[in-house]
Design an enzyme around this catalytic site. Structure first.
Site, short mmCIF file in Angstrom:
data_model
loop_
_atom_site.label_atom_id
_atom_site.label_comp_id
_atom_site.label_asym_id
_atom_site.label_seq_id
_atom_site.Cartn_x
_atom_site.Cartn_y
_atom_site.Cartn_z
N ARG A 1 2.21 -12.10 -0.57
CA ARG A 1 0.54 -12.67 0.09
C ARG A 1 0.46 -13.98 -0.40
NH1 ARG A 1 -1.49 -8.72 3.17
NH2 ARG A 1 0.29 -6.78 3.58
N SER B 1 -0.19 -3.39 12.11
CA SER B 1 -0.06 -4.68 10.90
C SER B 1 1.78 -4.74 12.38
CB SER B 1 1.33 -3.82 9.69
OG SER B 1 1.44 -2.73 10.04
N ARG C 1 0.62 -1.09 -0.03
CA ARG C 1 0.29 0.28 0.02
C ARG C 1 0.82 1.07 -0.23
NH1 ARG C 1 -2.03 0.88 3.91
NH2 ARG C 1 -1.45 -0.55 5.48
N HIS D 1 -11.11 -1.28 11.85
CA HIS D 1 -9.69 -2.46 11.25
C HIS D 1 -9.54 -4.40 12.64
CE1 HIS D 1 -5.35 -2.58 9.67
NE2 HIS D 1 -6.26 -3.66 9.53
N CYS E 1 1.27 -7.08 14.10
CA CYS E 1 1.55 -8.02 15.69
C CYS E 1 0.57 -8.71 15.90
CB CYS E 1 0.46 -6.26 16.59
SG CYS E 1 1.58 -4.89 15.98
N LYS F 1 -9.44 -2.12 2.01
CA LYS F 1 -9.42 -1.05 2.54
C LYS F 1 -9.76 -0.09 2.54
CE LYS F 1 -5.92 -3.87 5.08
NZ LYS F 1 -6.16 -3.84 6.94
N TYR G 1 -0.95 -4.06 -6.99
CA TYR G 1 -0.64 -4.92 -5.87
C TYR G 1 -2.00 -4.70 -5.42
CZ TYR G 1 -0.48 -5.21 -1.04
OH TYR G 1 -0.26 -5.83 0.56
N ASP H 1 -9.70 -9.36 9.47
CA ASP H 1 -8.78 -7.94 9.43
C ASP H 1 -9.96 -6.94 9.19
OD1 ASP H 1 -6.60 -6.53 8.02
OD2 ASP H 1 -7.60 -6.38 6.06
C1 OXD Z 1 -2.66 -4.05 6.55
C2 OXD Z 1 -3.17 -5.40 6.10
O1 OXD Z 1 -1.79 -3.63 6.39
O2 OXD Z 1 -4.17 -5.69 6.52
O3 OXD Z 1 -3.58 -4.03 7.82
O4 OXD Z 1 -3.18 -5.92 4.63
MN MN Z 2 -5.38 -5.47 8.31
#
Ligand code: OXD
Ligand code: MN
Length: 594
Positions: A377, A251, A71, A229, A253, A209, A200, A280
């Site tokens: 991913r 992220s 991102r 989130h 964690c 998102k 991406y 997520d």
């Molecule tokens: C993030 C994802 O960056 O879920 O939070 O990809």
């Molecule tokens: Mn996320």
């Protein structure tokens, strides 16, 4: 064939086609035949390759350009009419100016290409909590990923009906994947997302998102619900009762790991189970009974591959064994399967690294090379997950008992504490932070505030977002979930993690649900309610005794005074938009620490 009579959809798609001028328009109906044909086309064009179909049936591989692997927050914009409505934590541009800049980039961009029109539902079809989106894109890779991540195809139009205008318009073109002209732009007041020059996932799977957090958070504020989130999990107790918990973490964690946790042996023997509803995103709305209900608007997992292994997340790994798309991981050329750092200790010798070079993987790894991109991913169907909740498709969602915030803090935050009440919980979420690790460039141990883990995802002014949280609490009253904070990352003087984490986090969840059921007492501290050390179950843990738990629960007032200063500084960015209740909470914390 459009598959809908809805004139608003048809008119908008016509406009997008007039702008981007594709050679051909294909409406995605969601049928197996159409998807099969698209898969074959993507394979024959080389956009994706087929992996070993015996070991990984239905699995595909895709490689992005090296300049397009994550991102891009610096190129992500919230274009509300007024700058103040985007707030100090978002990039803002005037909607008209942004359109003037981007329209020439979109003009004719799909010449020689096909425009795919993807209708989709975020949330189960027929759910009152679900919302419809339509994404137009020139990327088959997007279509194939969307098929996994959302409920895609004409069935999504059932939720929209023939006249409604309430759908999110997503325009995507990979264009030339030019990083200099890459933009991820949201017009929250127009239900519209424009994405260009990226291929991406996080920038182009516009349901995720862009819609389900940035646009949806704004919709939720206006319509009385919340887009967060957050993972959603269910904890089944030995008596069969299931308690649902949402949790937000920045992220890195371990959010996906917590969502798919396998309880320690002692718990499993007693009959505890953990069920995954989402890893997520959660959409939350009060139900007719006044409780807060959550759905996972997604239909799959877009998970980070590195670090995923049998031990860290067996269920995620299992989810990737069929019908999964892998992006930017490494290929083991011996058997045409996938590999990434942390999968096991055996990098394949005969490997192709993520940028496409054939290498001796063992030597490459020994020299410190990364075979898989750190943000590589898997896009895996949720229904592949061995612990997927029976309620996953329930249009009503699941009732939430607890909301959990957390971050990576070496010393400050204790293992777990409960907020005094909802408003204090909003304060705890608003001041959430994580410390930078050695894994990222820059100084180690720097505190980054990431309120509710929404910093890159809140589609409007974060001050207004906190007001909305406070209002939701008032509306929910007695039915409001209890709010907690956890920290799995306390370290000893040598910098080693003290708490084992992973499945053992169940021990903390156990205390949390016991608090929700008023089954256990707590100790009042300046920062909130903490467990009595003996109430954290440590049966079966070799290295943890009561004294270690006491240490993990200790609150260092001097560190917390510093923390309060940091929060005050962060809050000062929000000016008049900071809800006075949060300022009051900060003052109360400072008094309790004095
Ligand atoms: C993030 C994802 O960056 O879920 O939070 O990809
Ligand atoms: Mn996320």
């Amino acid at each position: 064939m459009a598959g809908t009579k809805n004139p608003n959809v048809i008119k908008w798609v016509d406009e997008m086609a007039a702008l981007t001028k594709p050679d051909k328009i294909v409406w995605i109906d969601g049928s197996a035949e159409q998807l099969d044909a698209l898969r074959k086309e993507a394979i024959s064009s080389g956009e994706v390759t087929e992996l070993n179909q015996e070991k990984l049936p239905g699995c595909l591989y895709h490689r992005t350009l090296p300049n397009d692997v994550a991102r891009v927050e610096d190129r992500t914009f919230i274009c509300s009419k007024e700058k103040i409505d985007a707030g100090p934590t978002n990039n803002w541009s005037d909607p008209q100016e942004m359109k003037e800049k981007l329209l020439p980039l979109y003009d004719g961009v799909m010449k020689g290409r096909t425009m795919y029109v993807i209708p989709y539902s975020m949330g189960p079809i027929g759910s009152a909590l679900a919302k419809v989106g339509v994404e137009v894109t020139d990327s088959i890779y997007v279509v194939l990923n969307m098929e996994i991540m959302v409920r895609m195809g004409v069935k999504a139009f059932e939720n929209l009906g023939d006249t409604s205008d309430d759908f999110v318009r997503g325009l995507h073109s990979k264009a030339n994947v030019d990083p200099e002209n890459r933009y991820i732009v949201h017009f929250p007041e127009e239900n519209t997302i424009w994405s260009i020059n990226s291929a991406y996932g996080g920038n182009v799977l516009l349901g995720k998102k862009c819609f389900a957090l940035r646009i949806a958070s704004f919709q939720g504020k206006n319509e009385g619900w919340m887009a967060e989130h957050m993972l959603i999990l269910g904890i089944e107790k030995p008596n069969g009762e299931i308690k649902y918990v949402c949790a937000a973490f920045p992220s890195a964690c371990g959010k996906t790991n917590l969502a798919m946790l396998i309880p320690p042996e002692g718990y499993e023997a007693k009959g505890y189970k953990v069920w995954t509803v989402g890893d997520d995103i959660a959409w939350l709305k009060p139900g007719a009974d006044g409780k807060l209900y959550a759905i996972n608007p997604e239909n799959g997992f877009f998970g980070v591959a590195p670090g995923t292994n049998v031990k860290s997340n067996f269920n995620a790994l299992e989810s990737t064994k069929k019908n999964t798309i892998f992006t930017n991981v490494a290929i083991n050329n011996d058997d045409n399967t996938v590999w990434w750092e942390g999968l096991d200790k055996n990098p394949p010798e005969n490997a192709t690294e993520w940028k496409g070079a054939k290498v001796n993987g063992k030597e490459y790894a020994a020299e410190g090379g990364k075979l898989a991109h750190p943000n590589s991913r898997f896009t895996a169907p949720a229904k592949n997950c061995p612990c997927i909740s029976k309620e996953f498709d329930n249009p009503a969602g699941v009732p939430i008992s607890a909301m959990v915030f957390g971050g990576r803090r070496a010393k400050t935050a204790p293992l777990v504490y409960q907020s005094f009440n909802w408003a204090h919980g909003v304060f705890v979420g608003s001041s959430m932070a994580s410390e930078t690790t050695a894994a990222a460039a820059g100084a180690v141990g720097v505190v980054r505030r990431d309120p509710m883990a929404m910093l890159p995802f809140c589609g409007y002014n974060m001050g207004d977002y906190w007001s909305h949280w406070l209002n939701m609490g008032e509306k929910l009253g007695e039915n409001a979930p209890k709010i907690f904070n956890v920290n799995w990352f306390r370290t000893d003087d040598d910098g080693n993690f003290i708490w084992p984490g992973f499945g053992d986090n169940m021990r903390v969840l156990d205390w949390i649900i016991s608090r929700c059921d008023s089954e256990v007492e707590a100790v009042e501290t300046p920062i909130g309610f903490e467990p009595k050390p003996e109430d954290i179950n440590i049966d079966g843990l070799d290295d943890i005794n009561l004294d270690v738990i006491k240490g993990l629960l200790s609150v260092d007032k001097d560190l917390w005074k510093e923390e309060a200063k940091g929060i005050r500084e962060f809050y000062s960015k929000f000016g008049d938009k900071l809800p006075s209740k949060l300022n009051d909470e900060l003052i109360e914390l400072e008094k309790r620490l004095a």
